[in-house]
Design an enzyme around this catalytic site. Structure first.
Site, short mmCIF file in Angstrom:
data_model
loop_
_atom_site.label_atom_id
_atom_site.label_comp_id
_atom_site.label_asym_id
_atom_site.label_seq_id
_atom_site.Cartn_x
_atom_site.Cartn_y
_atom_site.Cartn_z
N CYS A 79 81.16 19.82 -25.17
CA CYS A 79 80.48 18.45 -24.83
C CYS A 79 79.75 18.84 -23.71
O CYS A 79 78.70 19.57 -23.72
CB CYS A 79 81.42 17.46 -24.62
N HIS A 181 84.40 17.37 -29.45
CA HIS A 181 85.50 17.67 -28.88
C HIS A 181 86.72 18.19 -29.79
O HIS A 181 87.27 17.54 -30.35
CB HIS A 181 86.14 16.35 -28.14
N GLU A 183 89.36 19.64 -29.04
CA GLU A 183 90.67 19.40 -28.57
C GLU A 183 91.33 17.90 -28.98
O GLU A 183 92.23 17.28 -28.84
CB GLU A 183 90.83 19.27 -26.94
#
Length: 200
Positions: A79, A181, A183
């Protein structure tokens, strides 16, 4: 050992937890020697490019990141961590790390909501081992008001449409960077990070 860079911005714990699930040794650090001694670097980030660069410079992390990347150390930008690699950003009209030639631009289509928040499709532009066991046109989780526009289009391996087609994954040598993202992208994001780990 993978070093997650702590520069005051980003979902550091989320990234660390994903690596912990994969049983990968990881530290969250802003220590220059620790970064130099690491096997790979992850630069996450949530927030503005201007604040991000100010924080990196204040902690003297800008120079060590540039040096370690130039040495060939594996690097993953997430990001804002992707955007800071570029030459400049329209967000605060700030000069960034200039590791990737190009510009970070603001979404200016009045027909879309800004920031983009949620799941969106990543279209694979080229074959890459980062996509192993990931179906084509899979969706990942995004939170962004700006997008990256590299001068060298050949480094774009994934592209996403949100009012404009933009680079959502780039690969250049030892550098991998994502606008989404991983994650926060569930199993598919964890698979992406696992694939990156295998490559390094």
């Amino acid at each position: 050992m993978i070093a997650i860079i702590d520069y005051g911005l980003g979902n550091l714990a989320s990234v660390k937890n994903t690596l912990n699930r994969l049983k990968i040794p990881v530290i969250i650090t802003s220590n220059i020697v620790g970064i130099q001694n690491s096997d790979a670097i992850i630069l996450p980030g949530v927030g503005s490019a201007k604040q991000g660069m100010e924080n990196l410079i204040k902690r003297k992390l800008d120079k060590v990141l540039i040096a370690e990347i130039k040495k060939g150390k594996p690097f993953l930008g997430i990001c804002l961590g992707m955007q800071l690699l570029f030459s400049e950003s329209e967000e605060g009209n700030v000069d960034c790390l200039n590791i990737i030639k190009g510009k970070v631009k603001q979404f200016n289509n009045k027909n879309i909501k800004v920031p983009q928040i949620g799941w969106n499709t990543v279209k694979q532009k080229t074959e890459n081992k980062l996509f192993k066991n990931i179906q084509k046109n899979s969706s990942f989780y995004f939170v962004n008001s700006y997008y990256c526009q590299p001068k060298d289009k050949s480094i774009i391996v994934g592209e996403t449409e949100y009012g404009v087609n933009f680079c959502s994954i780039l690969v250049k040598g030892n550098i991998v960077a994502t606008q989404f993202h991983p994650e926060k992208s569930g199993r598919i994001g964890q698979r992406f990070i696992k694939n990156w780990i295998k490559l390094i």
